[in-house]
Design an enzyme around this catalytic site. Structure first.
Site, PDB file in Angstrom:
ATOM      1  N   ARG A   1       0.809  -1.224   0.000  1.00  0.00           N
ATOM      2  CA  ARG A   1       0.000   0.000   0.000  1.00  0.00           C
ATOM      3  C   ARG A   1       0.837   1.267   0.000  1.00  0.00           C
ATOM      4  O   ARG A   1       0.359   2.322  -0.329  1.00  0.00           O
ATOM      5  CB  ARG A   1      -0.865   0.006   1.255  1.00  0.00           C
ATOM      6  CG  ARG A   1      -2.273  -0.416   1.000  1.00  0.00           C
ATOM      7  CD  ARG A   1      -3.103  -0.189   2.237  1.00  0.00           C
ATOM      8  NE  ARG A   1      -2.372  -0.588   3.432  1.00  0.00           N
ATOM      9  CZ  ARG A   1      -2.874  -1.372   4.386  1.00  0.00           C
ATOM     10  NH1 ARG A   1      -4.089  -1.815   4.292  1.00  0.00           N
ATOM     11  NH2 ARG A   1      -2.169  -1.691   5.444  1.00  0.00           N
TER      12      ARG A   1
ATOM     13  N   HIS B   1       8.884 -23.082   7.989  1.00  0.00           N
ATOM     14  CA  HIS B   1      10.325 -22.812   7.824  1.00  0.00           C
ATOM     15  C   HIS B   1      11.200 -23.791   8.611  1.00  0.00           C
ATOM     16  O   HIS B   1      12.380 -23.908   8.343  1.00  0.00           O
ATOM     17  CB  HIS B   1      10.656 -21.351   8.147  1.00  0.00           C
ATOM     18  CG  HIS B   1      10.720 -21.027   9.608  1.00  0.00           C
ATOM     19  ND1 HIS B   1       9.604 -20.850  10.365  1.00  0.00           N
ATOM     20  CD2 HIS B   1      11.773 -20.863  10.440  1.00  0.00           C
ATOM     21  CE1 HIS B   1       9.971 -20.576  11.610  1.00  0.00           C
ATOM     22  NE2 HIS B   1      11.285 -20.580  11.696  1.00  0.00           N
TER      23      HIS B   1
ATOM     24  N   LYS C   1      15.324 -25.931   7.893  1.00  0.00           N
ATOM     25  CA  LYS C   1      16.509 -25.929   8.769  1.00  0.00           C
ATOM     26  C   LYS C   1      17.342 -27.182   8.520  1.00  0.00           C
ATOM     27  O   LYS C   1      16.802 -28.287   8.441  1.00  0.00           O
ATOM     28  CB  LYS C   1      16.072 -25.868  10.245  1.00  0.00           C
ATOM     29  CG  LYS C   1      15.422 -24.541  10.645  1.00  0.00           C
ATOM     30  CD  LYS C   1      15.071 -24.526  12.126  1.00  0.00           C
ATOM     31  CE  LYS C   1      14.194 -23.350  12.488  1.00  0.00           C
ATOM     32  NZ  LYS C   1      14.919 -22.117  12.798  1.00  0.00           N
TER      33      LYS C   1
ATOM     34  N   GLU D   1      11.285 -20.386  23.575  1.00  0.00           N
ATOM     35  CA  GLU D   1      11.802 -19.099  23.104  1.00  0.00           C
ATOM     36  C   GLU D   1      11.962 -18.178  24.290  1.00  0.00           C
ATOM     37  O   GLU D   1      11.140 -18.196  25.211  1.00  0.00           O
ATOM     38  CB  GLU D   1      10.828 -18.477  22.103  1.00  0.00           C
ATOM     39  CG  GLU D   1      10.709 -19.264  20.820  1.00  0.00           C
ATOM     40  CD  GLU D   1       9.836 -18.531  19.821  1.00  0.00           C
ATOM     41  OE1 GLU D   1      10.396 -17.852  18.948  1.00  0.00           O
ATOM     42  OE2 GLU D   1       8.608 -18.623  19.930  1.00  0.00           O
TER      43      GLU D   1
ATOM     44  N   ASP E   1       0.227 -21.438  16.646  1.00  0.00           N
ATOM     45  CA  ASP E   1       1.395 -20.779  16.066  1.00  0.00           C
ATOM     46  C   ASP E   1       2.492 -21.786  15.737  1.00  0.00           C
ATOM     47  O   ASP E   1       3.084 -21.710  14.663  1.00  0.00           O
ATOM     48  CB  ASP E   1       1.923 -19.714  17.045  1.00  0.00           C
ATOM     49  CG  ASP E   1       3.064 -18.888  16.458  1.00  0.00           C
ATOM     50  OD1 ASP E   1       3.026 -18.602  15.253  1.00  0.00           O
ATOM     51  OD2 ASP E   1       3.994 -18.535  17.217  1.00  0.00           O
TER      52      ASP E   1
ATOM     53  N   HIS F   1       5.297 -26.554  13.160  1.00  0.00           N
ATOM     54  CA  HIS F   1       6.690 -26.940  13.422  1.00  0.00           C
ATOM     55  C   HIS F   1       6.806 -28.207  14.285  1.00  0.00           C
ATOM     56  O   HIS F   1       7.546 -29.136  13.957  1.00  0.00           O
ATOM     57  CB  HIS F   1       7.452 -25.821  14.127  1.00  0.00           C
ATOM     58  CG  HIS F   1       7.355 -24.479  13.461  1.00  0.00           C
ATOM     59  ND1 HIS F   1       7.229 -24.326  12.101  1.00  0.00           N
ATOM     60  CD2 HIS F   1       7.369 -23.222  13.966  1.00  0.00           C
ATOM     61  CE1 HIS F   1       7.174 -23.023  11.808  1.00  0.00           C
ATOM     62  NE2 HIS F   1       7.249 -22.345  12.927  1.00  0.00           N
TER      63      HIS F   1
ATOM     64  N   LYS G   1       6.741 -18.944  24.911  1.00  0.00           N
ATOM     65  CA  LYS G   1       7.467 -17.676  24.852  1.00  0.00           C
ATOM     66  C   LYS G   1       7.953 -17.383  26.269  1.00  0.00           C
ATOM     67  O   LYS G   1       7.356 -17.848  27.239  1.00  0.00           O
ATOM     68  CB  LYS G   1       6.531 -16.540  24.427  1.00  0.00           C
ATOM     69  CG  LYS G   1       5.850 -16.753  23.072  1.00  0.00           C
ATOM     70  CD  LYS G   1       6.761 -16.395  21.929  1.00  0.00           C
ATOM     71  CE  LYS G   1       6.032 -16.447  20.603  1.00  0.00           C
ATOM     72  NZ  LYS G   1       6.958 -16.514  19.466  1.00  0.00           N
TER      73      LYS G   1
HETATM   74  C1  BG6 Z   1       7.372 -18.733  13.793  1.00  0.00           C
HETATM   75  C2  BG6 Z   1       6.402 -18.327  14.846  1.00  0.00           C
HETATM   76  O1  BG6 Z   1       6.800 -19.683  12.936  1.00  0.00           O
HETATM   77  O2  BG6 Z   1       8.528 -19.288  14.382  1.00  0.00           O
HETATM   78  C3  BG6 Z   1       7.044 -17.363  15.840  1.00  0.00           C
HETATM   79  O3  BG6 Z   1       5.279 -17.694  14.259  1.00  0.00           O
HETATM   80  C4  BG6 Z   1       8.336 -17.931  16.360  1.00  0.00           C
HETATM   81  O4  BG6 Z   1       6.155 -17.080  16.912  1.00  0.00           O
HETATM   82  C5  BG6 Z   1       9.222 -18.387  15.213  1.00  0.00           C
HETATM   83  O5  BG6 Z   1       8.984 -16.924  17.122  1.00  0.00           O
HETATM   84  C6  BG6 Z   1      10.473 -19.060  15.708  1.00  0.00           C
HETATM   85  O6  BG6 Z   1      11.294 -19.412  14.644  1.00  0.00           O
HETATM   86  P1  BG6 Z   1      12.793 -19.849  14.878  1.00  0.00           P
HETATM   87  O7  BG6 Z   1      13.284 -20.234  13.550  1.00  0.00           O
HETATM   88  O8  BG6 Z   1      13.487 -18.650  15.481  1.00  0.00           O
HETATM   89  O9  BG6 Z   1      12.749 -20.972  15.866  1.00  0.00           O
END
Ligand code: BG6
Length: 490
Positions: free
Chosen positions: A46, A183, A187, A221, A240, A245, A343
């Site tokens: 935007r 993602h 890794k 985390e 999340d 994951h 978290k």
């Molecule tokens: C993301 C989550 O998929 O992965 C986040 O939405 C999280 O909340 C993140 O912080 C952590 O990724 P990584 O690669 O740092 O473990």
């Protein structure tokens, strides 16, 4: 494996993910010589930007986050293919301009009409963007060129919405053109789970319920929600990361050997094991959700979740989630898998720990300091593998203690691991699908998690409290203690 000429269109270029991960990854790929000279990058947002403004944003993101050193000639070449299109997602003219921009780039850069659309945008906008792409003729492909779409999780917020989302996507793109990003699969250490299990002889004999007592998969985390309340509040830890994951880690740890590592075979094995995973049968005793309250972390006082900017004062969103799952198959029957994520834990660590049963007989008088054997796959940040076993303490007594044997990526390999997003973006451009979850996997993961989420939503109690900087609520300790185990504190 160098990508062929193509255009990558990024939606959501003003977001965190683009700046922190995607733009640096594109540059790093170019810098490693994995992008062709005929590469174009189009940003759509935007903001009232010209091409130069967008190029500056990319440049700054690269300067700040790229893994490889900055090289002027690589940047100059990338810069030639950078364009920006300004618009709202529901603005037809903007998508017409996008189509024209891509067409011009196709000619200038000789991309042959190959396009990837990266949707790093809130899920509520997926439908609009996908139908715009379709309406403006950008989703077609044939044997001479391709058109792919990249979707970031969350893939829906439950089974039903995931199915709706899939319907929307498949109305415009064929299954092999859809790349869902989890993602974690990009890794190195996650891919190594397969190498570790299937390239070796020593682990397979113990990789089952005859030897393993339980498995703990932890993704801790230390950060809070880091300014992401808009996304996180209402979503919570289970949606999340457990849905994607952690269940992917569980599937890779527990699946049978695939006949090959192509996407179809890999997906077949993962779906087989995901379909055999049972949701907890006693939700009250086998799940735990928590929310951090103010506490101390790294010597500093940090605020509680409810005090974070943008979080509703009565929010029940969980920032800690733990579930006990089992797998109904011959290999794993009777072995609990505990998945936990949070978290604001004391440190950032992701690992898969297989804890073995105690030896059936211990011919020693003092075994008080002896734990059980364990195989720990250290996903991050201290990447490697640990084996834990008992050893004799030097001295005149037969005193026993646990020791560890470590493999560390840093000391065995000189090659630095590429960032997960680098690998995944390259695979999208190459059309290489094994590291992307298929829709079946997404559905099965929701089938496992939906009953837990429903139970939490219907429960009258708020999430259990835990102080920021601690290892989670005491209720979670009680949950695992019911089975006679304790949580690891890696
Ligand atoms: C993301 C989550 O998929 O992965 C986040 O939405 C999280 O909340 C993140 O912080 C952590 O990724 P990584 O690669 O740092 O473990």
């Amino acid at each position: 494996r160098v990508a062929g000429p193509c255009v990558l269109v990024m939606f959501g270029v003003t977001g965190d993910l683009s700046r922190k991960k995607l733009m640096p990854a594109v540059y790093d790929l170019a810098n490693r010589g994995l992008l062709p000279p005929g590469f174009g990058l189009v940003g759509f947002a935007r903001r009232d930007w010209e091409d130069e403004d967008f190029a500056k944003v990319v440049h700054d993101a690269v300067a700040e986050r790229a893994r490889t050193p900055f090289r002027e000639e690589v940047w100059e070449q990338l810069l030639e293919g950078i364009r920006f299109v300004r618009g709202e997602f529901d603005d037809n003219d903007a998508f017409e301009r996008l189509a024209n921009t891509i067409r011009e780039l196709d000619e200038e850069r000789g991309t042959g009409g190959n396009h990837a659309f990266y949707l790093s945008i809130p899920p509520r906008s997926f439908e609009t963007v996908i139908s715009q792409l379709k309406r403006h003729g950008m989703t077609g492909h044939d044997s001479s060129h391709w058109s792919r779409v990249v979707i970031e999780k969350p893939f829906g917020h439950d089974l039903e919405s995931a199915r709706d989302l899939d319907e929307i996507i498949s109305s415009a793109f064929s299954p092999e053109s859809v790349f869902r990003i989890d993602h974690y699969l990009g890794k190195e250490t996650v891919q190594n789970i397969m190498a570790f299990r299937f390239a070796n002889q020593i682990f397979e004999p113990i990789w089952n319920n005859h030897y393993v007592s339980h498995v703990q998969i932890t993704m801790a985390e230390d950060i809070g929600i880091a300014g992401r309340a808009g996304y996180y509040d209402g979503i919570g830890a289970a949606r999340d990361v457990i849905q994607n994951h952690l269940l992917q880690l569980m599937a890779l740890t527990a699946m049978e050997e695939p006949t090959s590592f192509d996407a179809k075979q890999l997906c077949a094995e993962k779906t087989k094991v995901l379909a055999a995973i049972q949701p907890p049968d006693d939700m009250f005793a086998q799940t735990c959700r928590g929310q951090y309250v103010a506490g101390r972390q790294g010597g500093e006082r940090v605020r509680g979740y409810l005090e974070e900017d943008g979080v509703g004062p009565r929010s029940r969103t969980e920032t800690y989630a733990a579930v006990r799952l089992t797998i109904d198959n011959r290999r794993w029957a009777g072995v609990p898998f505990y998945l936990r994520t949070a978290k604001r834990m004391p440190r950032r660590v992701t690992e898969v720990a297989l804890n073995l049963q105690r030896a059936p007989h211990l011919p020693f008088s003092d075994t008080a300091a002896l734990g059980t054997n364990a195989v720990v796959l250290r996903i991050q940040p201290d990447e490697g593998v640990t084996l834990r076993f008992g050893a004799k303490v030097p001295g005149t007594q037969m005193e026993l203690r646990d020791v560890t044997m470590d493999f560390a990526y840093g000391s065995s390999f000189t090659e630095a691991s590429p960032e997960a997003y680098e690998r995944l973006i390259l695979d999208v451009l190459l059309g290489d699908p094994p590291l992307f979850p298929q829709h079946e996997e997404v559905e099965l993961a929701w089938k496992i998690l939906d009953p837990v989420l429903d139970f939490w939503a219907e429960s009258n109690t708020p999430p259990c409290e835990y102080p920021a900087g601690s290892w989670g609520p005491s209720e979670a300790d009680e949950m695992i203690a019911r089975d006679g185990f304790i949580w690891r504190r890696p």
